[in-house]
Design an enzyme around this catalytic site. Sequence first.
Site, PDB file in Angstrom:
ATOM      1  N   ASN A   1     -10.788 -12.224 -29.956  1.00  0.00           N
ATOM      2  CA  ASN A   1     -12.197 -11.835 -29.819  1.00  0.00           C
ATOM      3  C   ASN A   1     -12.528 -11.183 -28.474  1.00  0.00           C
ATOM      4  O   ASN A   1     -13.569 -11.472 -27.874  1.00  0.00           O
ATOM      5  CB  ASN A   1     -13.102 -13.057 -30.040  1.00  0.00           C
ATOM      6  CG  ASN A   1     -12.943 -13.660 -31.422  1.00  0.00           C
ATOM      7  OD1 ASN A   1     -13.055 -12.966 -32.426  1.00  0.00           O
ATOM      8  ND2 ASN A   1     -12.660 -14.955 -31.478  1.00  0.00           N
TER       9      ASN A   1
ATOM     10  N   ASP B   1      -2.842 -22.022 -37.961  1.00  0.00           N
ATOM     11  CA  ASP B   1      -3.757 -21.494 -36.958  1.00  0.00           C
ATOM     12  C   ASP B   1      -4.977 -22.402 -36.861  1.00  0.00           C
ATOM     13  O   ASP B   1      -5.720 -22.564 -37.829  1.00  0.00           O
ATOM     14  CB  ASP B   1      -4.189 -20.081 -37.338  1.00  0.00           C
ATOM     15  CG  ASP B   1      -5.104 -19.465 -36.289  1.00  0.00           C
ATOM     16  OD1 ASP B   1      -4.588 -18.817 -35.375  1.00  0.00           O
ATOM     17  OD2 ASP B   1      -6.338 -19.659 -36.381  1.00  0.00           O
TER      18      ASP B   1
ATOM     19  N   HIS C   1      -9.737 -18.270 -26.894  1.00  0.00           N
ATOM     20  CA  HIS C   1     -10.538 -18.084 -28.108  1.00  0.00           C
ATOM     21  C   HIS C   1     -11.602 -17.001 -27.929  1.00  0.00           C
ATOM     22  O   HIS C   1     -11.808 -16.165 -28.805  1.00  0.00           O
ATOM     23  CB  HIS C   1     -11.200 -19.417 -28.476  1.00  0.00           C
ATOM     24  CG  HIS C   1     -11.583 -19.541 -29.902  1.00  0.00           C
ATOM     25  ND1 HIS C   1     -11.924 -20.733 -30.494  1.00  0.00           N
ATOM     26  CD2 HIS C   1     -11.689 -18.619 -30.886  1.00  0.00           C
ATOM     27  CE1 HIS C   1     -12.214 -20.544 -31.756  1.00  0.00           C
ATOM     28  NE2 HIS C   1     -12.084 -19.269 -32.018  1.00  0.00           N
TER      29      HIS C   1
ATOM     30  N   TYR D   1     -12.597 -26.364 -33.651  1.00  0.00           N
ATOM     31  CA  TYR D   1     -12.781 -26.583 -35.099  1.00  0.00           C
ATOM     32  C   TYR D   1     -12.935 -28.068 -35.386  1.00  0.00           C
ATOM     33  O   TYR D   1     -12.066 -28.852 -35.027  1.00  0.00           O
ATOM     34  CB  TYR D   1     -11.582 -26.066 -35.889  1.00  0.00           C
ATOM     35  CG  TYR D   1     -11.286 -24.593 -35.820  1.00  0.00           C
ATOM     36  CD1 TYR D   1     -12.197 -23.680 -35.297  1.00  0.00           C
ATOM     37  CD2 TYR D   1     -10.069 -24.093 -36.288  1.00  0.00           C
ATOM     38  CE1 TYR D   1     -11.892 -22.327 -35.244  1.00  0.00           C
ATOM     39  CE2 TYR D   1      -9.766 -22.747 -36.243  1.00  0.00           C
ATOM     40  CZ  TYR D   1     -10.681 -21.872 -35.716  1.00  0.00           C
ATOM     41  OH  TYR D   1     -10.379 -20.532 -35.661  1.00  0.00           O
TER      42      TYR D   1
ATOM     43  N   LEU E   1     -10.219 -12.017 -45.945  1.00  0.00           N
ATOM     44  CA  LEU E   1     -10.896 -12.028 -47.245  1.00  0.00           C
ATOM     45  C   LEU E   1     -12.404 -11.835 -47.098  1.00  0.00           C
ATOM     46  O   LEU E   1     -13.145 -12.013 -48.061  1.00  0.00           O
ATOM     47  CB  LEU E   1     -10.602 -13.335 -47.982  1.00  0.00           C
ATOM     48  CG  LEU E   1      -9.136 -13.605 -48.305  1.00  0.00           C
ATOM     49  CD1 LEU E   1      -8.968 -14.961 -48.981  1.00  0.00           C
ATOM     50  CD2 LEU E   1      -8.566 -12.503 -49.192  1.00  0.00           C
TER      51      LEU E   1
END
Length: 296
Positions: free
Chosen positions: A140, A33, A109, A38, A196
């Site tokens: 999102n 992903d 995105h 990024y 996490l």
Amino acid sequence: MALGTNTFGWTADEATSCAVLDAYAAAGGNFLDTADSYSAWAPGNVGGESETIIGRWMKNRGNRDDMVIATKVSHHPDYKGLAPATIRAAVEASFRRLGTDVIDLYYTHYDDPDTPLEESIGTLSELVDEGKVRYLGLSNYSAERLEEWVRVTEAGGFHHPIALQQMYSLVERGVEQTTLPIARREGWAFLPYYVLAVGFLTGKYSSGQQVDSPRAGTASAYLNDRGRRILAVMEEVSGSHGVGLASVALAWVAAQPGVGAALAGVRNPEQLEPLIDFTSLTLSEDQLAALDEVSR
């Protein structure tokens, strides 16, 4: 488990990133992903660093056909938003960086309220028809905009999305009341990120001591009474299975209805090992219930 790669070119240099990819693939992982943005936020970066590293790694290993590549559009500094021309320019730029001519899963995105949905969806659907994109995903979005996306898609006869990516974890469960029910109803795979909680659910922040991580401030915000109670139950569960807290956090998310894969990123191969452990971990009904209760 899907491997999140926003650390590539940021907190993990190319050599380390390739070592992570090698370890993930060796363990049987095949779902990467990334996003065209990024990691534009890092000093000296321009966006696309993660895609570039992945592309070079796949070329060197000769394994493009073995991998499922998910990337995203709308947030690269040079390709902001979801106007048709922007989408088309962005996907071609992603092709060049990834060294491929097809993207397996292409996400929007972030929402672009300034572009009519009909135009964005129509262009994305054309990319599927042209064989440049295999499947579409959303990331999102608010529940209201997802519902509008569904209406426009059905009215226009466009290709439906198959996946939704939102933040979700034992300490962030708001989507259960908003977007997750829509994904379940529509049959979309829910692919959550920050499973996490930017490292909090690994337990490394529980002592309150300073941790050397660019996400330490965000993760430490969870260190309150609720966070400590969640960690305490997680420790009981992890102890009974002989695994780390990260494995428990991933296993709980993966066990929730509608979740297609738990998404997690790492900075080095050592951090990957406990995450791989979760794929062979099955929590009991009592353990799932205890985690559900304490995290509500």
